[in-house]
Design a protein around this motif. Structure first.
Motif, PDB file in Angstrom:
ATOM      1  N   HIS A  87      -7.251  14.098  -2.765  1.00 42.05           N
ATOM      2  CA  HIS A  87      -6.206  14.151  -1.745  1.00 42.05           C
ATOM      3  C   HIS A  87      -5.143  15.172  -2.152  1.00 42.05           C
ATOM      4  O   HIS A  87      -4.711  15.224  -3.299  1.00 42.05           O
ATOM      5  CB  HIS A  87      -5.561  12.777  -1.560  1.00 42.05           C
ATOM      6  CG  HIS A  87      -6.550  11.702  -1.196  1.00 42.05           C
ATOM      7  ND1 HIS A  87      -6.927  11.455   0.107  1.00 42.05           N
ATOM      8  CD2 HIS A  87      -7.248  10.836  -1.965  1.00 42.05           C
ATOM      9  CE1 HIS A  87      -7.815  10.461   0.122  1.00 42.05           C
ATOM     10  NE2 HIS A  87      -8.024  10.069  -1.122  1.00 42.05           N
ATOM     11  N   THR A 123      -6.755  -0.598  -0.323  1.00 45.40           N
ATOM     12  CA  THR A 123      -6.353   0.066  -1.570  1.00 45.40           C
ATOM     13  C   THR A 123      -5.545  -0.868  -2.463  1.00 45.40           C
ATOM     14  O   THR A 123      -5.320  -0.573  -3.639  1.00 45.40           O
ATOM     15  CB  THR A 123      -5.513   1.327  -1.249  1.00 45.40           C
ATOM     16  OG1 THR A 123      -6.159   2.076  -0.237  1.00 45.40           O
ATOM     17  CG2 THR A 123      -5.358   2.208  -2.468  1.00 45.40           C
ATOM     18  N   GLU A 124      -5.114  -2.007  -1.909  1.00 45.27           N
ATOM     19  CA  GLU A 124      -4.274  -2.922  -2.668  1.00 45.27           C
ATOM     20  C   GLU A 124      -4.932  -3.309  -3.992  1.00 45.27           C
ATOM     21  O   GLU A 124      -6.117  -3.643  -4.038  1.00 45.27           O
ATOM     22  CB  GLU A 124      -3.998  -4.194  -1.858  1.00 45.27           C
ATOM     23  CG  GLU A 124      -3.309  -3.946  -0.535  1.00 45.27           C
ATOM     24  CD  GLU A 124      -4.290  -3.786   0.615  1.00 45.27           C
ATOM     25  OE1 GLU A 124      -5.373  -3.220   0.404  1.00 45.27           O
ATOM     26  OE2 GLU A 124      -3.971  -4.238   1.732  1.00 45.27           O
ATOM     27  N   ARG A 170       0.816  -1.228   0.000  1.00 43.56           N
ATOM     28  CA  ARG A 170       0.000   0.000   0.000  1.00 43.56           C
ATOM     29  C   ARG A 170       0.844   1.270   0.000  1.00 43.56           C
ATOM     30  O   ARG A 170       0.412   2.320   0.443  1.00 43.56           O
ATOM     31  CB  ARG A 170      -0.958   0.024   1.200  1.00 43.56           C
ATOM     32  CG  ARG A 170      -1.985  -1.106   1.218  1.00 43.56           C
ATOM     33  CD  ARG A 170      -3.017  -0.915   2.307  1.00 43.56           C
ATOM     34  NE  ARG A 170      -2.419  -0.822   3.629  1.00 43.56           N
ATOM     35  CZ  ARG A 170      -2.102  -1.868   4.377  1.00 43.56           C
ATOM     36  NH1 ARG A 170      -2.323  -3.093   3.928  1.00 43.56           N
ATOM     37  NH2 ARG A 170      -1.564  -1.697   5.572  1.00 43.56           N
ATOM     38  N   THR A 171       2.056   1.168  -0.524  1.00 46.29           N
ATOM     39  CA  THR A 171       2.957   2.330  -0.498  1.00 46.29           C
ATOM     40  C   THR A 171       3.578   2.577  -1.872  1.00 46.29           C
ATOM     41  O   THR A 171       4.037   1.649  -2.539  1.00 46.29           O
ATOM     42  CB  THR A 171       4.087   2.114   0.533  1.00 46.29           C
ATOM     43  OG1 THR A 171       3.513   1.895   1.818  1.00 46.29           O
ATOM     44  CG2 THR A 171       4.984   3.342   0.608  1.00 46.29           C
ATOM     45  N   GLU A 193       1.652   6.646   1.620  1.00 46.70           N
ATOM     46  CA  GLU A 193       1.095   5.412   2.192  1.00 46.70           C
ATOM     47  C   GLU A 193      -0.428   5.457   2.106  1.00 46.70           C
ATOM     48  O   GLU A 193      -1.056   6.419   2.560  1.00 46.70           O
ATOM     49  CB  GLU A 193       1.545   5.259   3.649  1.00 46.70           C
ATOM     50  CG  GLU A 193       3.052   5.096   3.810  1.00 46.70           C
ATOM     51  CD  GLU A 193       3.463   4.899   5.258  1.00 46.70           C
ATOM     52  OE1 GLU A 193       2.560   4.929   6.138  1.00 46.70           O
ATOM     53  OE2 GLU A 193       4.658   4.714   5.514  1.00 46.70           O
ATOM     54  N   HIS A 194      -1.023   4.421   1.534  1.00 44.14           N
ATOM     55  CA  HIS A 194      -2.472   4.376   1.344  1.00 44.14           C
ATOM     56  C   HIS A 194      -3.128   3.504   2.417  1.00 44.14           C
ATOM     57  O   HIS A 194      -2.471   2.700   3.089  1.00 44.14           O
ATOM     58  CB  HIS A 194      -2.803   3.850  -0.049  1.00 44.14           C
ATOM     59  CG  HIS A 194      -2.326   4.760  -1.140  1.00 44.14           C
ATOM     60  ND1 HIS A 194      -2.921   5.963  -1.416  1.00 44.14           N
ATOM     61  CD2 HIS A 194      -1.292   4.633  -2.023  1.00 44.14           C
ATOM     62  CE1 HIS A 194      -2.283   6.561  -2.424  1.00 44.14           C
ATOM     63  NE2 HIS A 194      -1.288   5.764  -2.808  1.00 44.14           N
ATOM     64  N   LYS A 195      -4.412   3.669   2.561  1.00 41.20           N
ATOM     65  CA  LYS A 195      -5.169   2.957   3.588  1.00 41.20           C
ATOM     66  C   LYS A 195      -5.393   1.496   3.195  1.00 41.20           C
ATOM     67  O   LYS A 195      -5.365   1.163   2.006  1.00 41.20           O
ATOM     68  CB  LYS A 195      -6.512   3.650   3.814  1.00 41.20           C
ATOM     69  CG  LYS A 195      -6.402   5.052   4.379  1.00 41.20           C
ATOM     70  CD  LYS A 195      -7.790   5.665   4.575  1.00 41.20           C
ATOM     71  CE  LYS A 195      -7.687   7.072   5.137  1.00 41.20           C
ATOM     72  NZ  LYS A 195      -9.034   7.684   5.334  1.00 41.20           N
ATOM     73  N   PRO A 196      -5.635   0.630   4.183  1.00 47.63           N
ATOM     74  CA  PRO A 196      -5.962  -0.768   3.869  1.00 47.63           C
ATOM     75  C   PRO A 196      -7.178  -0.844   2.942  1.00 47.63           C
ATOM     76  O   PRO A 196      -8.120  -0.047   3.058  1.00 47.63           O
ATOM     77  CB  PRO A 196      -6.278  -1.371   5.253  1.00 47.63           C
ATOM     78  CG  PRO A 196      -5.506  -0.514   6.207  1.00 47.63           C
ATOM     79  CD  PRO A 196      -5.540   0.867   5.637  1.00 47.63           C
ATOM     80  N   CYS A 215      -1.626   0.196  -6.870  1.00 47.96           N
ATOM     81  CA  CYS A 215      -1.168   0.153  -5.472  1.00 47.96           C
ATOM     82  C   CYS A 215      -0.781  -1.274  -5.104  1.00 47.96           C
ATOM     83  O   CYS A 215      -1.556  -2.207  -5.290  1.00 47.96           O
ATOM     84  CB  CYS A 215      -2.282   0.654  -4.551  1.00 47.96           C
ATOM     85  SG  CYS A 215      -1.773   0.849  -2.847  1.00 47.96           S
TER      86      CYS A 215
END
Length: 230
Positions: A183, A200-201, A138-139, A195-198, A229
């Motif tokens: 954003h 987002t994968e 997620r990064t 870094e993205h939130k859970p 992502c």
């Protein structure tokens, strides 16, 4: 003043000549009941004189054809002691007091006249180019440069660049207007980690950016870049 525009002469002979002129002017312009430079206290003039009397004899000794290694070393040591005195004096009583010290007086002491004209800063003309690299889960690691000259540093007058991004759902078209991205953050580092939130994968993330100057004015958005992502 930065060292690239230093006003203290680097060579010993130049430093001695400049120091001599500065000392002569200070003594002459602080003397009498109505001195030309009333802002310089007598004890500061005395400190400058003491530094001159420390430096000049050692310079003469080191210039003598019969000089010894000790003479050379003592001049080097005297330079280390006295240059900070001269530098601080010039900054405090000349450059920080332009109402008392004229440009002609600065030039007579081998001191440069500072350009006080500020360069106009308008809407940023440069564009940001973003390169996205997968990192940990997620990064994304964003590397960026200036489109016009490929520099990886912030251009003059910029306080950063505005990063915007939006997370796209499956089948969703990539927006063509970065103003619609949700954003936003101001970036000054290079590279920069997002870094993205859970959850987002596997989703696509669209990024864009625009330089921002100290007045808060943004330039044009750079090209929109899309990455999955991890």
């Amino acid at each position: 003043m930065p060292r690239s525009q230093d006003y203290i002469r680097a060579d010993f002979a130049g430093f001695d000549r400049q120091f001599s002129l500065i000392h002569e002017q200070v003594v002459a312009n602080t003397a009498g009941a109505s001195p030309v430079w009333p802002h310089i206290p007598a004890d500061e003039t005395a400190k400058l004189t003491a530094a001159w009397e420390d430096w000049h004899p050692k310079h003469l000794a080191a210039e003598n054809p019969e000089r010894t290694k000790r003479d050379v070393r003592e001049r080097q040591d005297a330079r280390k002691r006295t240059e900070p005195v001269v530098r601080s004096f010039c900054q405090r009583f000349f450059y920080d007091a332009p109402q008392y010290v004229s440009p002609a007086q600065l030039e007579s002491m081998m001191l440069p006249v500072r350009d006080t004209t500020k360069s106009p800063i308008g809407k940023p003309a440069m564009r940001v180019v973003i390169e996205v690299e997968p990192s940990k889960t997620r990064t994304h690691l964003l590397r960026w440069h200036v489109d016009e000259d490929e520099s990886t540093a912030l251009p003059y007058g910029m306080n950063g660049w505005v990063l915007v991004y939006t997370i796209l759902e499956q089948g969703e078209a990539v927006p063509t207007d970065a103003d619609e991205f949700g954003h936003s953050t101001l970036v000054t580092r290079n590279p920069y980690t997002v870094e993205h939130k859970p959850g987002t994968e596997g989703k696509r993330v669209a990024y864009s950016g625009a330089f921002q100057n100290g007045k808060g004015q943004k330039g044009d958005w750079g090209e929109i870049v899309v990455a999955v992502c991890p």
